[in-house]
Scaffold this motif. Structure first.
Motif, PDB file in Angstrom:
ATOM      1  N   ALA A  43       0.691  -1.210  -0.038  1.00 12.05           N
ATOM      2  CA  ALA A  43       0.107   0.098  -0.014  1.00 12.05           C
ATOM      3  C   ALA A  43       0.793   1.404  -0.043  1.00 12.05           C
ATOM      4  O   ALA A  43       0.468   2.317  -0.446  1.00 12.05           O
ATOM      5  CB  ALA A  43      -1.000   0.010   1.351  1.00 12.05           C
ATOM      6  N   LEU A  44       2.114   1.231   0.430  1.00 15.00           N
ATOM      7  CA  LEU A  44       2.775   2.327   0.497  1.00 15.00           C
ATOM      8  C   LEU A  44       4.113   2.364  -0.551  1.00 15.00           C
ATOM      9  O   LEU A  44       4.885   3.287  -0.502  1.00 15.00           O
ATOM     10  CB  LEU A  44       3.388   2.404   1.875  1.00 15.00           C
ATOM     11  N   LYS A  45       4.151   1.216  -1.336  1.00 17.07           N
ATOM     12  CA  LYS A  45       5.182   1.256  -2.047  1.00 17.07           C
ATOM     13  C   LYS A  45       5.479   2.388  -2.985  1.00 17.07           C
ATOM     14  O   LYS A  45       6.826   2.740  -3.302  1.00 17.07           O
ATOM     15  CB  LYS A  45       5.304  -0.117  -2.804  1.00 17.07           C
ATOM     16  N   ASP A  46       4.493   3.104  -3.394  1.00 20.97           N
ATOM     17  CA  ASP A  46       4.485   4.407  -4.252  1.00 20.97           C
ATOM     18  C   ASP A  46       4.463   5.606  -3.558  1.00 20.97           C
ATOM     19  O   ASP A  46       4.531   6.698  -4.181  1.00 20.97           O
ATOM     20  CB  ASP A  46       3.368   4.201  -5.408  1.00 20.97           C
ATOM     21  N   TRP A  47       4.702   5.545  -2.209  1.00 20.97           N
ATOM     22  CA  TRP A  47       4.739   6.920  -1.440  1.00 20.97           C
ATOM     23  C   TRP A  47       5.902   7.188  -0.996  1.00 20.97           C
ATOM     24  O   TRP A  47       6.789   6.593  -0.580  1.00 20.97           O
ATOM     25  CB  TRP A  47       3.696   6.627  -0.446  1.00 20.97           C
ATOM     26  N   ASN A  48       6.191   8.406  -0.949  1.00 27.39           N
ATOM     27  CA  ASN A  48       7.450   9.239  -0.263  1.00 27.39           C
ATOM     28  C   ASN A  48       6.945   9.473   1.393  1.00 27.39           C
ATOM     29  O   ASN A  48       5.686  10.102   1.354  1.00 27.39           O
ATOM     30  CB  ASN A  48       7.845  10.196  -0.752  1.00 27.39           C
ATOM     31  N   ILE A  49       7.385   9.191   2.266  1.00 23.71           N
ATOM     32  CA  ILE A  49       6.968   9.316   3.592  1.00 23.71           C
ATOM     33  C   ILE A  49       7.789  10.419   4.311  1.00 23.71           C
ATOM     34  O   ILE A  49       9.102  10.091   4.385  1.00 23.71           O
ATOM     35  CB  ILE A  49       6.770   8.100   4.346  1.00 23.71           C
ATOM     36  N   ILE A  50       7.320  11.642   4.555  1.00 18.41           N
ATOM     37  CA  ILE A  50       8.121  12.599   5.539  1.00 18.41           C
ATOM     38  C   ILE A  50       7.558  12.546   6.796  1.00 18.41           C
ATOM     39  O   ILE A  50       6.467  12.794   7.022  1.00 18.41           O
ATOM     40  CB  ILE A  50       7.958  14.075   4.706  1.00 18.41           C
ATOM     41  N   TYR A  51       8.574  12.504   7.957  1.00 16.38           N
ATOM     42  CA  TYR A  51       8.189  12.645   9.107  1.00 16.38           C
ATOM     43  C   TYR A  51       8.586  13.716   9.611  1.00 16.38           C
ATOM     44  O   TYR A  51      10.005  13.751  10.284  1.00 16.38           O
ATOM     45  CB  TYR A  51       9.005  11.289  10.124  1.00 16.38           C
ATOM     46  N   ASN A  52       7.933  14.930   9.933  1.00 18.77           N
ATOM     47  CA  ASN A  52       8.384  16.095  10.211  1.00 18.77           C
ATOM     48  C   ASN A  52       7.223  16.863  10.708  1.00 18.77           C
ATOM     49  O   ASN A  52       6.339  17.134   9.589  1.00 18.77           O
ATOM     50  CB  ASN A  52       9.127  16.761   9.344  1.00 18.77           C
ATOM     51  N   GLU A  53       6.997  17.358  11.895  1.00 23.27           N
ATOM     52  CA  GLU A  53       5.708  18.072  12.487  1.00 23.27           C
ATOM     53  C   GLU A  53       5.721  19.629  11.937  1.00 23.27           C
ATOM     54  O   GLU A  53       4.546  19.721  11.396  1.00 23.27           O
ATOM     55  CB  GLU A  53       5.871  18.130  13.852  1.00 23.27           C
ATOM     56  N   THR A  54       6.823  20.249  11.662  1.00 20.87           N
ATOM     57  CA  THR A  54       6.661  21.475  10.864  1.00 20.87           C
ATOM     58  C   THR A  54       6.056  21.347   9.329  1.00 20.87           C
ATOM     59  O   THR A  54       5.304  22.146   9.004  1.00 20.87           O
ATOM     60  CB  THR A  54       8.436  22.146  10.911  1.00 20.87           C
ATOM     61  N   LEU A  55       6.760  20.475   8.789  1.00 19.25           N
ATOM     62  CA  LEU A  55       6.275  20.222   7.373  1.00 19.25           C
ATOM     63  C   LEU A  55       4.933  19.705   7.314  1.00 19.25           C
ATOM     64  O   LEU A  55       4.067  20.052   6.282  1.00 19.25           O
ATOM     65  CB  LEU A  55       6.981  19.384   6.351  1.00 19.25           C
ATOM     66  N   LEU A  56       4.332  18.850   8.346  1.00 20.02           N
ATOM     67  CA  LEU A  56       2.999  18.362   8.508  1.00 20.02           C
ATOM     68  C   LEU A  56       2.052  19.713   8.585  1.00 20.02           C
ATOM     69  O   LEU A  56       1.146  19.814   7.773  1.00 20.02           O
ATOM     70  CB  LEU A  56       2.675  17.655   9.455  1.00 20.02           C
TER      71      LEU A  56
END
Length: 346
Positions: A43-56
């Motif tokens: 389900a996630l293979k095509d996704w970039n995942i960014i972990y950052n509250e400011t960017l969220l």
């Protein structure tokens, strides 16, 4: 085919990549806390995942601003809050107020807020509160998070004196899991203020549970009291009309946020806006993230990778049952006051 648009997309991606490399090499950010490539989940293979509250929060405000048009001659002014999230901590209050801000007609102050006593229009506290509010236009709702207010005895009367028409939202979580989450956080952070209390460390949980189920109600530590909802709800229901109070169940919000936000829209009397296109479920972490708007690639922006801890205290099944039985009478009373039941006691 629009080749100019494709070219622009590649240029933007190139600059973004160079910026990330520069920040990582210069020590400005830690690579693994900002960006992680999808792992094995199909389900996630095509996704970039960014972990950052400011960017969220930047992504949230992009959605908000891109979908709001200021009316001619309307003025953005600071007002007292129209809506207050009154609790409960460790139930999803942070996600609730952040994600609510996606809506073009909701503006929010997400940092926890405490009123200092009464709010009569003639006193300094009234002016101080207004100064710290974000400004809003005439068709927007001003919202704050004050996630200890459900349990504070004096707050219903104080809030009513401030604004008798205010809307109140409480998000509540199954009491035992909420307590364990609270204890895990406090133990992890080694907050010395609780050193001599039963939540001091994770080695003597059994003794602490035995202590808990025998302690007088009036002497309960605040972390336990925050998992008791009936008294707080009753106090608010004595002061406010029932249609001014919305109670959200934590798991429902966690797994079906759009359904919850449709109820929030109806409760606040604002236009329908929330949809599944705003949210993406991160199966690696078990929570929803925000779909980054106008991205050239499929990108979701999430809270920090530490969010949703998996290292919660391990508690014996028998002790868990003891805690559940301890909270049962208060939980049943809460259900009766609310007129609804959640799947907490099974």
């Amino acid at each position: 085919m629009n080749w100019n648009k494709i070219y622009l997309c590649f240029v933007v991606l190139g600059f973004f990549s160079l910026g990330i490399v520069y920040l990582v090499l210069s020590g400005g950010i830690q690579y693994n806390t900002l960006y992680e490539s999808p792992q094995t989940s199909d389900a996630l293979k095509d996704w970039n995942i960014i972990y950052n509250e400011t960017l969220l929060r930047e992504a949230i405000m992009d959605i908000h601003n891109n979908n709001y048009e200021v009316k001619e001659e309307d003025v953005c002014i600071k007002t007292l809050p129209d809506c207050i999230i009154i609790g409960v901590g460790k139930s999803g209050t942070r996600e609730l107020i952040d994600f609510m801000s996606i809506h073009p007609n909701i503006v929010s102050k997400s940092n926890p807020y405490q009123f200092r006593g009464g709010l009569q229009s003639s006193n300094s506290e009234y002016s101080r509160v207004i100064r710290q509010m974000p400004c809003r236009y005439s068709d927007q709702i001003n919202t704050i998070k004050a996630d200890t207010y459900l349990q504070q005895r004096e707050k219903p009367a104080e809030i009513f004196a401030m604004n008798p028409r205010v809307k109140l939202i409480a998000i509540v979580r199954e009491p035992v899991s909420r307590l364990i989450s609270d204890l895990t956080m406090l133990t992890k952070e080694r907050q010395t203020i609780y050193k001599d209390r039963y939540i001091s460390n994770s080695k003597d949980m059994k003794k602490r549970i035995e202590y808990l189920v025998n302690i007088p109600y009036k002497e309960l530590p605040v972390q336990v009291y925050k998992s008791i909802y009936d008294d707080g709800l009753e106090r608010y229901m004595k002061v406010f009309n029932k249609n001014q109070i919305l109670v959200i169940e934590s798991n429902e919000f966690k797994y079906t946020p759009v359904n919850v936000f449709k109820r929030v829209e109806q409760f606040l009397g604002i236009r329908p806006f929330f949809s599944n296109e705003h949210f993406v479920f991160n199966s690696q972490k078990g929570f929803y993230c925000i779909r980054k708007p106008d991205a050239c690639t499929k990108t979701m922006v999430c809270y920090s990778s530490a969010r949703g801890r998996s290292n919660r205290m391990q508690i014996d099944k028998k002790d868990l049952e003891s805690l559940k039985e301890y909270f049962r009478p208060r939980t049943e009373r809460f259900f009766k006051l609310l007129g609804r039941r959640f799947d907490w006691l099974n």
